[in-house]
Design an enzyme around this catalytic site. Structure first.
Site, PDB file in Angstrom:
ATOM      1  N   ALA A 199      44.969  19.907 -34.471  1.00 59.60           N
ATOM      2  CA  ALA A 199      44.730  21.060 -33.596  1.00 59.60           C
ATOM      3  C   ALA A 199      43.400  21.774 -33.851  1.00 59.60           C
ATOM      4  O   ALA A 199      43.169  22.847 -33.286  1.00 59.60           O
ATOM      5  CB  ALA A 199      45.893  22.064 -33.655  1.00 59.60           C
ATOM      6  N   ALA A 200      42.526  21.167 -34.652  1.00 56.53           N
ATOM      7  CA  ALA A 200      41.205  21.786 -34.833  1.00 56.53           C
ATOM      8  C   ALA A 200      40.469  21.845 -33.491  1.00 56.53           C
ATOM      9  O   ALA A 200      39.834  22.848 -33.155  1.00 56.53           O
ATOM     10  CB  ALA A 200      40.387  20.987 -35.842  1.00 56.53           C
ATOM     11  N   GLY A 201      40.602  20.762 -32.712  1.00 56.97           N
ATOM     12  CA  GLY A 201      39.959  20.724 -31.385  1.00 56.97           C
ATOM     13  C   GLY A 201      40.567  21.770 -30.455  1.00 56.97           C
ATOM     14  O   GLY A 201      39.874  22.323 -29.594  1.00 56.97           O
ATOM     15  N   ASP A 202      41.855  22.032 -30.620  1.00 58.72           N
ATOM     16  CA  ASP A 202      42.508  23.049 -29.779  1.00 58.72           C
ATOM     17  C   ASP A 202      41.994  24.442 -30.130  1.00 58.72           C
ATOM     18  O   ASP A 202      41.760  25.274 -29.246  1.00 58.72           O
ATOM     19  CB  ASP A 202      44.029  22.991 -29.974  1.00 58.72           C
ATOM     20  CG  ASP A 202      44.604  21.644 -29.561  1.00 58.72           C
ATOM     21  OD1 ASP A 202      44.022  21.004 -28.663  1.00 58.72           O
ATOM     22  OD2 ASP A 202      45.620  21.223 -30.146  1.00 58.72           O
TER      23      ASP A 202
HETATM   24  O1  RIB Z   1      45.803  18.518 -30.620  1.00 56.40           O
HETATM   25  C1  RIB Z   1      46.886  18.460 -31.505  1.00 56.40           C
HETATM   26  C2  RIB Z   1      48.155  18.262 -30.769  1.00 56.40           C
HETATM   27  O2  RIB Z   1      48.144  16.999 -30.157  1.00 56.40           O
HETATM   28  C3  RIB Z   1      49.383  18.262 -31.617  1.00 56.40           C
HETATM   29  O3  RIB Z   1      49.917  19.556 -31.806  1.00 56.40           O
HETATM   30  C4  RIB Z   1      50.328  17.292 -30.899  1.00 56.40           C
HETATM   31  O4  RIB Z   1      51.427  17.923 -30.342  1.00 56.40           O
HETATM   32  C5  RIB Z   1      49.461  16.618 -29.846  1.00 56.40           C
HETATM   33  O5  RIB Z   1      49.715  17.106 -28.594  1.00 56.40           O
END
Ligand code: RIB
Length: 303
Positions: A245-248
């Site tokens: 989730a770093a990209g998120d």
């Molecule tokens: O970007 C990370 C996410 O990718 C995770 O939380 C997983 O659920 C996938 O969707």
């Protein structure tokens, strides 16, 4: 307060740390099993809310315990879930994640209800776009739903940011209508017809008509490219615990800064800072920074 609509996935992340990622046909004994709320859409929605935006989410969960748990978690962070449908015909999305000793991840997603989001769901969520500054999307949802949301956002004067993850080919019509495209290196390569060299791949996407490109480069930071200029902005060095989730975190912080009218360069610095904080902590949503944390981090690192 700026308003951001996030269309995307909600997954329960099932995570195991292992000495290394298994090869095909191999079994590896891992460590403790953990579950974390995840899904690229929900991670970005939670991060944007923690960073100070009003966030409305559009998506689907299954009618099961994971779905209920995920809804509760995003709501706790203030995300409006009026337009997250509960789908009794499908299971909630699940992500099977292995982490190696360096914190690098490998993920398989069973999308379940996420991939049952329809154009009609999006049209019925039009009220979410009322007064919205920005729409943020990824690709763990059906492409038709993504395209429908893009049209509504533009009709209502909201900017559109697409994080094209996971990688998949995209129609040119979509690529050229998105205001800001935020791929990582492998997504960039796929969209640039296999070109491996980053700057050449970025140039190829711009030649296809992409308006603004921000390539996340992990430990290398991010490459920002517009019609007028190009700049590589370095990452903030941190100890890496978990890269999930770093990209998120990057995408959400970039969007909040952009929605607040910060210059593009500063928005990318916000993205780099949020990504850096996220990798120092375990889990997807639990690792997303608050605004206070991000501002404190930037003050410490930039003075
Ligand atoms: O970007 C990370 C996410 O990718 C995770 O939380 C997983 O659920 C996938 O969707």
């Amino acid at each position: 307060m700026k308003k951001i609509v996030v269309l995307g996935s909600l997954n329960m992340d099932l995570v195991v740390r292992a000495p290394r990622h298994p090869q095909p046909g191999e079994t590896v004994i891992g460590g403790e099993f953990q579950t974390f709320p995840g899904g690229k859409g929900a991670n970005q929605a939670v991060a944007a809310a923690r960073l100070g935006a009003e966030v409305w989410m559009i998506g689907r969960v299954g009618g099961d315990a994971f779905g209920e748990a995920l809804l509760q978690t995003v709501r706790r962070d203030g995300v409006n879930t009026t337009f997250v449908r509960c789908d009794d015909q499908a299971a909630t999305g699940v992500a099977l994640i292995t982490l190696d000793t360096t914190g690098q991840n490998a993920i398989v997603v069973a999308p379940g209800a996420n991939m049952r989001l329809t154009v009609q769901d999006v049209q019925e969520a039009e009220a979410a776009f009322e007064g919205a500054d920005l729409l943020l999307m990824q690709l763990e949802s059906p492409l038709e739903a993504v395209e429908a949301a893009l049209q509504i956002a533009h009709r209502r004067g909201a900017k559109v940011v697409l994080n094209p993850a996971p990688a998949r080919p995209l129609p040119n019509a979509l690529l050229t209508q998105v205001d800001y495209l935020v791929p990582n290196q492998s997504e960039l390569r796929l969209l640039a017809d296999g070109e491996v060299e980053i700057e050449a791949a970025a140039a190829r996407l711009m030649a296809k008509g992409v308006r603004n490109l921000i390539v996340t480069l992990g430990e290398e930071g991010a490459l920002l490219k517009t019609a007028d200029f190009q700049e590589k902005l370095p990452a903030f060095p941190v100890p890496v615990v978990d890269t999930v989730a770093a990209g998120d975190a990057f995408a959400a912080a970039f969007c909040v800064a952009l929605a607040e009218g910060k210059p593009l360069r500063e928005a990318v610095v916000w993205g780099n800072a949020a990504g850096a904080i996220a990798v120092t902590r375990p889990g997807a949503q639990p690792s997303m920074p608050t605004r206070e944390e991000l501002e404190h981090f930037l003050k410490e690192r930039q003075g």
